[in-house]
Enzyme design. Structure first.
Site, mmCIF file in Angstrom:
data_model
loop_
_atom_site.group_PDB
_atom_site.id
_atom_site.type_symbol
_atom_site.label_atom_id
_atom_site.label_comp_id
_atom_site.label_asym_id
_atom_site.label_seq_id
_atom_site.Cartn_x
_atom_site.Cartn_y
_atom_site.Cartn_z
ATOM 1 N N ASN A 156 25.382 76.631 34.415
ATOM 2 C CA ASN A 156 24.945 77.134 33.095
ATOM 3 C C ASN A 156 23.765 78.092 33.179
ATOM 4 O OD1 ASN A 156 23.201 75.035 33.724
ATOM 5 N ND2 ASN A 156 23.104 74.228 31.647
ATOM 6 N N GLU A 255 17.176 66.407 37.135
ATOM 7 C CA GLU A 255 17.166 66.982 35.777
ATOM 8 C C GLU A 255 18.594 66.821 35.265
ATOM 9 O OE1 GLU A 255 17.804 69.029 32.945
ATOM 10 O OE2 GLU A 255 17.236 70.925 33.920
ATOM 11 N N CYS A 289 21.182 71.661 28.715
ATOM 12 C CA CYS A 289 20.840 70.230 28.610
ATOM 13 C C CYS A 289 19.872 69.980 27.459
ATOM 14 C CB CYS A 289 20.180 69.746 29.893
ATOM 15 S SG CYS A 289 21.178 70.047 31.322
HETATM 16 C C1 SIN Z 1 19.215 73.175 31.385
HETATM 17 O O1 SIN Z 1 20.076 73.323 30.573
HETATM 18 O O2 SIN Z 1 19.372 72.349 32.299
HETATM 19 C C2 SIN Z 1 17.924 73.944 31.408
HETATM 20 C C3 SIN Z 1 17.589 74.655 30.176
HETATM 21 C C4 SIN Z 1 16.239 75.313 30.210
HETATM 22 O O3 SIN Z 1 15.648 75.513 31.264
HETATM 23 O O4 SIN Z 1 15.757 75.655 29.130
#
Ligand code: SIN
Length: 484
Positions: A156, A255, A289
């Site tokens: 992503n 994460e 996320c």
């Molecule tokens: C993610 O979707 O894991 C990271 C999103 C972000 O860094 O803002």
């Protein structure tokens, strides 16, 4: 070559010990905007990953002795090269991942901002002196690089997720072996080319690309030389990788998934809340996320807020990320589209009313931005991480009930709240069981802030002064005989 100005950035082989490795087999990377093949990439597997880990081990021993200021200078050169090649890096990213070009440029700048941040932090690794327990003792604390770091990062954010792990690792004096997602390996390989041009020593930064994720993952979590493993991805995969790391008692940063609540209180500025929601929900077509997954709206303003959301969503332009004006690109695959469609269908069967944007290209993995009116916290779209452009609007009555509903999730990554009552802002922020809370803002990620979650969303922090600690070991020196 696909509109890339600097053809040296279009790489299709793993980068190991400063060399581009030939593979015996190939896999195809496709453009999710039209399903067409984009590149044939050479496969690497367990053997090549082992080669990378062993090269990293050799390089790290010398790198740990390089003065921090010199490490910082090299990181800065890498950062500058990323900015110099911003257009090409963004185009590669859009081609393989699908997000609109403007958003892809934003991701390259976002990734580069971590490199700059950690280039600056590299020279600020301080120790401690602590009063000893007796007159003859002195207690000193020093920080040393963890060693060789393995990482697996998702499709992503093919640039920023990898870069924001590599930058603190290299700044701290570690070596790094990256395994980007097989759907989107080209962005990581382009960044490897820039690492080479920046002048990092051979073996210090490696990128292994291949489709046999279990085999590569096994080496990165279990090779004796690996001292730390950092992962961004789903909670299910994270749990498996954690179990693998447990055997060698590796340090880990995880994460993982999220299920972000976005809470709109009746005293909020509703127009600002809609503006924030559009970013927090539709960034990367809902595939982050930290995307708002459950939108709780106080009942007294529910209809007014829903009308404003309807108007904002109706104007969204869905299409190929390379086309001017596109705001929402395709999802990563047809399987992703099918999963989102199933969540919407199940939520409708549970009583939600779905409304979608009419125009979506016929070819490619698109899902229309969709609002689910009169949703509830028990519905499928609220219980699962949607990872798509679907926005469930859930009414609530009071502060206590919405905090309880927001916390009713195994996840604890990001939460958002809109209110102009300062007391409520503090009460609710403190009560939310999340690693990050955005107040009156739809975007919380930046290099100065500690990004990370609690509960099933993982552990460890990326960015900020805390991000460097994830790549440093604390060593205590006990000095005796100081009174003689
Ligand atoms: C993610 O979707 O894991 C990271 C999103 C972000 O860094 O803002």
């Amino acid at each position: 070559m696909k509109g890339i100005q600097d053809s040296g950035l279009w790489r299709t082989r793993s980068f190991v010990d400063g060399q581009w490795l030939a593979g015996t087999a190939r896999f195809t990377v496709s453009n999710p905007a039209n399903g067409e093949p984009l590149a044939e990439v050479e496969e690497a597997g367990a053997a090549e990953t082992t080669q990378a880990v062993e090269a990293a081990d050799r390089a790290q021993r010398a790198w740990a002795k390089v003065p921090a200021a010199q490490r910082s200078t090299l990181l800065m050169s890498w950062h500058d090269l990323m900015l110099e090649h911003l257009d090409d890096l963004a185009r590669i990213l859009t081609l393989e991942q699908g997000k609109p070009l403007a958003e892809a440029r934003g991701e390259i700048l976002y990734g580069a901002s971590y490199v700059k941040w950690f280039a600056e932090e590299a020279v600020r690794v301080y120790g401690d002196t602590i009063p000893g327990p007796s007159p003859d003792k002195r207690v000193l604390v020093i920080k040393q690089p963890v060693g060789v770091v393995g990482s697996i990062t998702p499709w992503n954010f093919p640039n920023a997720m990898m870069v924001r792990k590599a930058a603190p690792a290299l700044a701290a004096g570690c070596a790094f072996v990256a395994k980007p997602a097989a759907e989107t390996p080209l962005s990581a390989l382009a960044v490897a080319e820039l690492a080479k041009r920046a002048g990092f020593p051979n073996g210090l930064f490696n990128v292994v690309v291949g489709t046999d994720a279990p085999a590569i993952g096994q080496v990165l979590t279990q090779h004796p030389v690996i001292r730390k493993f950092s992962f961004t991805g789903s909670t299910a995969t994270g749990k498996r990788l954690l179990a693998q790391c447990a055997e060698g008692v590796k340090r880990t940063s995880m994460e993982l998934g999220g299920n972000a609540p976005f809470i709109v209180f009746e005293d909020a500025d509703l127009d600002e809340a809609v503006k924030g929601l559009m970013v927090a929900k539709f960034r990367n077509a809902g595939q982050t996320c930290v995307c708002s997954n459950r939108i709780f709206v106080q009942r007294s303003v529910y209809e007014a807020f829903a009308d404003k959301v309807r108007a904002a969503v109706a104007n969204l332009v869905v299409g190929d990320g390379l086309e001017e004006g596109t705001q929402i690109g395709p999802l990563v695959s047809q399987a992703a589209v099918d999963k989102v469609a199933a969540l919407v269908a199940e939520s409708e069967a549970q009583g939600a009313k779905a409304e979608t944007v009419a125009r979506v290209p016929e070819q490619g993995h698109y899902y229309p931005p969709t609002v689910l009116y009169h949703a509830s916290n028990a519905m499928a779209a609220a219980r699962n991480e949607i990872f798509g452009p679907v926005l469930p609007l859930i009414p609530f009555d009071d502060e206590a009930s919405v905090v309880a509903e927001a916390n009713d999730s195994e996840f604890g990554l990001a939460a958002y709240l809109y209110s102009r009552d300062i007391g409520r802002v503090f009460r609710v922020s403190e009560a939310l069981e999340y690693g990050m809370v955005a107040v009156n803002d739809g975007i919380l990620s930046n290099a100065a802030a500690p990004f990370g979650g609690i509960k099933a969303s993982g552990h460890g922090r990326e960015g900020s002064k805390y991000g460097l600690d994830d790549y440093l070991d604390i060593k205590y020196l006990c000095l005796g005989g100081m009174d003689r």
